[in-house]
Design a protein around this motif. Structure first.
Motif, short mmCIF file in Angstrom:
data_model
loop_
_atom_site.label_atom_id
_atom_site.label_comp_id
_atom_site.label_asym_id
_atom_site.label_seq_id
_atom_site.Cartn_x
_atom_site.Cartn_y
_atom_site.Cartn_z
N LYS A 162 0.83 -1.20 0.00
CA LYS A 162 0.00 0.00 0.00
C LYS A 162 0.87 1.26 0.00
N ARG A 165 2.61 1.65 -3.46
CA ARG A 165 1.72 2.12 -4.51
C ARG A 165 1.41 3.61 -4.36
N SER A 169 2.46 6.55 -7.01
CA SER A 169 1.44 7.40 -7.60
C SER A 169 1.76 8.89 -7.40
N ASP A 335 -6.06 -4.00 -2.58
CA ASP A 335 -4.84 -4.02 -1.80
C ASP A 335 -4.86 -5.05 -0.68
#
Length: 390
Positions: A162, A165, A169, A335
């Motif tokens: 998590k 990611r 991003s 996730d």
């Protein structure tokens, strides 16, 4: 083309020779010392990098996934590890905020005015940063960078995934904005250099590049609106026919087809998860899965009841009918960070006959399944997977 490239690089070298070398600190030992050899290495590397950058039509056009130097500006240093971020500037110190402060008139794109293009791009960059909450984004990126550097991060793979990611991003958003800024100041410098050297061809190329950036940055403005918690996710889109009988079922079918075509044009993956056709035409209910970045962010505004008023083709009296179709959009988090314990005693399992064109006993056996969670009333059904036996 090669002659023009050599000519451009030669002029770029002249421009670089007029730029004073600035002292700076960075985590790379070969560049952090202040002696003359280090400064020469820094200037040589910057000259090479800018030549490579010009040859590839700007920083943002470098192939994705290729390694990037720790800095992207000849006149400023930027570290992608968020240790330092220096706003790109032109040789005379002009930044994006400086361009906005000059209040250059923004005219139509068809006009060959580089100041108009530059001002429009600067305004768009300012708006994108505002929508992204730039300062908060940078602070969050700094926190995530610190967490990704922890030795025990991957002791919890779910949490680590998590964090990774989210960090990726946010890093991509920052890089995209900084790349646009860098291209803007570079082309402004090239225009000024072209005028000094009396090179209209080079000036024309840079003006065209600014026009291209001006058009592309408008798409970034829209993407900057998709900054919600789950906007980046893929999603499920469900359409259900409302009051109106066959007319509403036909309307629901049209709405679903519209979403399928939209997703395909966006380059998203589309798959039918569930579909219940109507008796005469259209669908009673259907669900599709849309796979792609920002799919939920784009589709979430479609949630609600959609109404159609038309003269019904299913009414022999040619009367006007009002049809309704309800649309739901659900993000796919994926996730695995949330786990829910469900007791088997809380489930009710029903078997029924699948819809469709038939064949292989599909409509002759109860091969579809509906599972209802009794405490919450949530229902899940499947009728498009083949079941051998129960």
């Amino acid at each position: 083309m090669s002659f023009l490239l050599l000519k451009t690089l030669g002029k770029r070298s002249k421009q670089l020779s007029r730029i004073p070398t600035r002292k700076f600190s960075c985590p790379f030992s070969s560049l952090s010392s202040n002696n003359s050899s280090s400064n020469n290495s820094f200037s040589i590397f910057n000259s090479w990098y800018n030549s490579f950058n010009r040859r590839n039509k700007g920083f943002s056009s470098i192939l994705k996934g290729s390694p990037k130097p720790p800095f992207v500006s000849t006149w400023g240093v930027r570290f992608l590890s968020s240790e330092a971020v220096v706003e790109p500037t032109t040789t005379d110190g002009l930044t994006v905020e400086g361009i906005i402060a000059k209040s250059w008139n923004i005219i139509d794109e068809s006009e060959n005015d580089w100041k108009s293009h530059a001002s429009s791009i600067a305004q768009s960059i300012h708006l994108i940063k505002k929508r992204l909450k730039w300062k908060r984004l940078m602070d969050r990126l700094e926190v995530l960078s610190a967490q990704t550097n922890k030795a025990d991060l991957w002791d919890d793979p779910v949490h680590a995934g998590k964090i990774s990611r989210e960090h990726g991003s946010l890093m991509k958003k920052m890089e995209d904005v900084m790349a646009i800024e860098q291209e803007l100041v570079e082309h402004i410098d090239m225009i000024k250099l072209a005028r000094e050297e009396n090179d209209p061809e080079l000036e024309s190329e840079s003006v065209k590049a600014l026009l291209r950036i001006r058009r592309n940055v408008k798409e970034k403005e829209l993407e900057a609106l998709l900054s919600g918690e789950h906007d980046y996710c893929s999603c499920f889109i469900e359409v259900q026919a409302g009051a109106g009988g066959t007319e509403s079922m036909d309307w629901a079918s049209m709405v679903m087809q519209m979403y399928k075509l939209w997703a395909q044009r966006k380059g998203y993956g589309v798959s039918v998860v569930d579909e219940m056709p109507g008796e005469i035409a259209g669908i009673k209910r259907a669900t599709i899965k849309v796979d792609g970045e920002n799919a939920f962010g784009y589709a979430k505004s479609e949630v609600g009841v959609h109404r159609l008023v038309r003269i019904s083709p299913f009414d022999s009296a040619k009367r006007r009918h009002t049809s309704f179709a309800a649309v739901a959009v659900i993000p796919i988090l994926g996730d695995g960070s949330t786990r829910v314990q469900i007791n088997e005693s809380d489930l009710r399992i029903d078997r029924f006959r699948s819809g469709g064109a038939g064949g292989q006993s599909v409509n002759k056996t109860e091969s579809a399944v509906r599972i209802t969670h009794i405490p919450t009333g949530i229902t899940a059904s499947c009728q498009n997977e083949s079941l051998i036996a129960w």
